[in-house]
Design a protein around this motif. Structure first.
Motif, PDB file in Angstrom:
ATOM      1  N   HIS A  92      52.325  75.341  68.541  1.00  0.00           N
ATOM      2  CA  HIS A  92      52.728  73.691  68.861  1.00  0.00           C
ATOM      3  C   HIS A  92      52.648  72.872  67.537  1.00  0.00           C
ATOM      4  CE1 HIS A  92      53.353  70.381  71.437  1.00  0.00           C
ATOM      5  NE2 HIS A  92      52.348  69.506  70.911  1.00  0.00           N
ATOM      6  N   ASP A  93      53.185  71.863  67.529  1.00  0.00           N
ATOM      7  CA  ASP A  93      53.232  70.755  66.163  1.00  0.00           C
ATOM      8  C   ASP A  93      53.235  71.649  64.960  1.00  0.00           C
ATOM      9  OD1 ASP A  93      50.042  71.712  66.017  1.00  0.00           O
ATOM     10  OD2 ASP A  93      49.927  70.454  67.884  1.00  0.00           O
ATOM     11  N   ASP A  94      52.304  71.414  64.033  1.00  0.00           N
ATOM     12  CA  ASP A  94      52.193  72.137  62.821  1.00  0.00           C
ATOM     13  C   ASP A  94      51.918  73.627  62.819  1.00  0.00           C
ATOM     14  OD1 ASP A  94      53.382  69.906  61.174  1.00  0.00           O
ATOM     15  OD2 ASP A  94      51.595  69.423  60.912  1.00  0.00           O
ATOM     16  N   CYS A  96      53.838  75.838  65.085  1.00  0.00           N
ATOM     17  CA  CYS A  96      54.457  76.454  65.781  1.00  0.00           C
ATOM     18  C   CYS A  96      54.996  77.877  65.244  1.00  0.00           C
ATOM     19  CB  CYS A  96      55.960  75.660  65.786  1.00  0.00           C
ATOM     20  SG  CYS A  96      55.635  74.220  66.970  1.00  0.00           S
ATOM     21  N   ASP A  97      54.774  78.327  63.986  1.00  0.00           N
ATOM     22  CA  ASP A  97      54.965  79.627  63.448  1.00  0.00           C
ATOM     23  C   ASP A  97      54.135  80.513  63.829  1.00  0.00           C
ATOM     24  OD1 ASP A  97      55.200  81.883  61.692  1.00  0.00           O
ATOM     25  OD2 ASP A  97      56.201  80.490  60.193  1.00  0.00           O
ATOM     26  N   HIS A 121      58.899  76.848  71.159  1.00  0.00           N
ATOM     27  CA  HIS A 121      58.565  76.399  69.886  1.00  0.00           C
ATOM     28  C   HIS A 121      58.954  77.037  68.893  1.00  0.00           C
ATOM     29  CE1 HIS A 121      57.526  72.768  72.051  1.00  0.00           C
ATOM     30  NE2 HIS A 121      56.120  72.956  72.338  1.00  0.00           N
ATOM     31  N   ARG A 124      62.901  77.216  68.738  1.00  0.00           N
ATOM     32  CA  ARG A 124      63.883  76.167  68.446  1.00  0.00           C
ATOM     33  C   ARG A 124      63.652  75.931  67.119  1.00  0.00           C
ATOM     34  NH1 ARG A 124      61.149  71.156  68.212  1.00  0.00           N
ATOM     35  NH2 ARG A 124      58.876  71.024  68.959  1.00  0.00           N
ATOM     36  N   LEU A 125      62.547  76.028  66.428  1.00  0.00           N
ATOM     37  CA  LEU A 125      62.588  75.608  65.016  1.00  0.00           C
ATOM     38  C   LEU A 125      62.674  76.791  64.102  1.00  0.00           C
ATOM     39  CD1 LEU A 125      59.144  73.454  65.528  1.00  0.00           C
ATOM     40  CD2 LEU A 125      61.423  72.583  65.147  1.00  0.00           C
ATOM     41  N   PHE A 127      61.285  79.589  63.628  1.00  0.00           N
ATOM     42  CA  PHE A 127      60.251  80.453  62.987  1.00  0.00           C
ATOM     43  C   PHE A 127      60.285  81.907  63.335  1.00  0.00           C
ATOM     44  CE2 PHE A 127      58.347  76.369  62.619  1.00  0.00           C
ATOM     45  CZ  PHE A 127      58.132  76.194  61.250  1.00  0.00           C
ATOM     46  N   GLU A 152      66.773  72.084  67.667  1.00  0.00           N
ATOM     47  CA  GLU A 152      65.744  71.639  67.239  1.00  0.00           C
ATOM     48  C   GLU A 152      64.839  70.830  68.098  1.00  0.00           C
ATOM     49  OE1 GLU A 152      63.964  70.186  62.915  1.00  0.00           O
ATOM     50  OE2 GLU A 152      65.885  71.493  62.890  1.00  0.00           O
ATOM     51  N   GLY A 154      64.598  70.592  70.949  1.00  0.00           N
ATOM     52  CA  GLY A 154      63.967  71.001  72.211  1.00  0.00           C
ATOM     53  C   GLY A 154      64.539  70.198  73.530  1.00  0.00           C
TER      54      GLY A 154
END
Length: 211
Positions: A92-94, A96-97, A121, A124-125, A127, A152, A154
């Motif tokens: 989540h947040d920073d 997500c990777d 997450h 969608r980003l 990663f 992106e 979501g």
């Protein structure tokens, strides 16, 4: 609360907190609150507790933030073990990777520090795919968040109608013998009376197809 769940047919899967550790200015307070929430989770019988990495503040590097998460989670891991609670760091947040989350829990290296895999997450980003996410996180996955979205941002849509292949999620979990919970998470969407039966039926259909 514990008595209500013990007397019901519903299991208490997780205590979902908003605790996060990447901000050096708040880390001490977050750790203090984590100890309090661990006791709450232990008292009510929640086997897992969701925590966040949090946003990385300006001027703080990824490496510094990782070190801070490792330090913070290591500091509370023993208490979590004593109370029978597993802290699950969410994708989540920073964070997500999946590789960033794995880097934290690998360094903490404690059975009471694990992962809450939010399956949407990382996808969608951009990663990681579902397979890549699971391959990276499998040793530590103890809880999951399921929901489907588009783009992106979501935008939430019914499972099966978005970018996240939940059927593949179920296949991977069944193959791995996963014994934890999949928690549906839908915020500011349809009334639960509308979406919950539908989403549950979809997931159960995927499970039946691969079992």
């Amino acid at each position: 609360i514990r008595e209500r769940f013990d007397d019901s047919k519903v299991s208490l899967a997780c205590l979902a907190t908003s605790l996060s550790y990447a901000d050096p200015g708040q880390s001490e307070e977050m750790r203090s609150q984590t100890h309090e929430r661990i006791d709450l989770a232990g008292d009510i019988g929640a086997p897992t507790m969701r925590v966040f990495g949090g946003r990385i503040p300006a001027g703080v590097s990824r490496e510094q933030a990782t070190d801070l998460l490792v330090e913070s989670l290591s500091a509370v891991a023993g208490h979590a073990a004593e109370r029978g609670v597993t802290l699950c760091l969410e994708t989540h947040d920073d964070w997500c990777d999946p590789r960033h989350v794995a880097a934290v829990v690998r360094q903490v290296n404690h059975p009471s520090i694990a992962v809450n895999w939010d399956v949407m997450h990382p996808v969608r980003l951009g990663f990681a795919t579902i397979d890549e996410s699971f391959e990276t996180l499998e040793p530590w996955v103890r809880h999951l968040h399921a929901h489907d979205g588009i783009g992106e941002g979501g935008q939430i849509v019914p499972i099966g109608g978005g970018d996240c292949n939940h059927k593949r999620v179920i296949e991977l979990l069944v193959e791995a013998g996963f014994g934890g919970y999949i928690s549906g998470e839908w915020i500011d969407w349809e009334p639960y009376e509308v979406h919950l039966p539908r989403e549950l039926a979809t997931l159960k259909g995927y499970e039946k197809a691969v079992s």
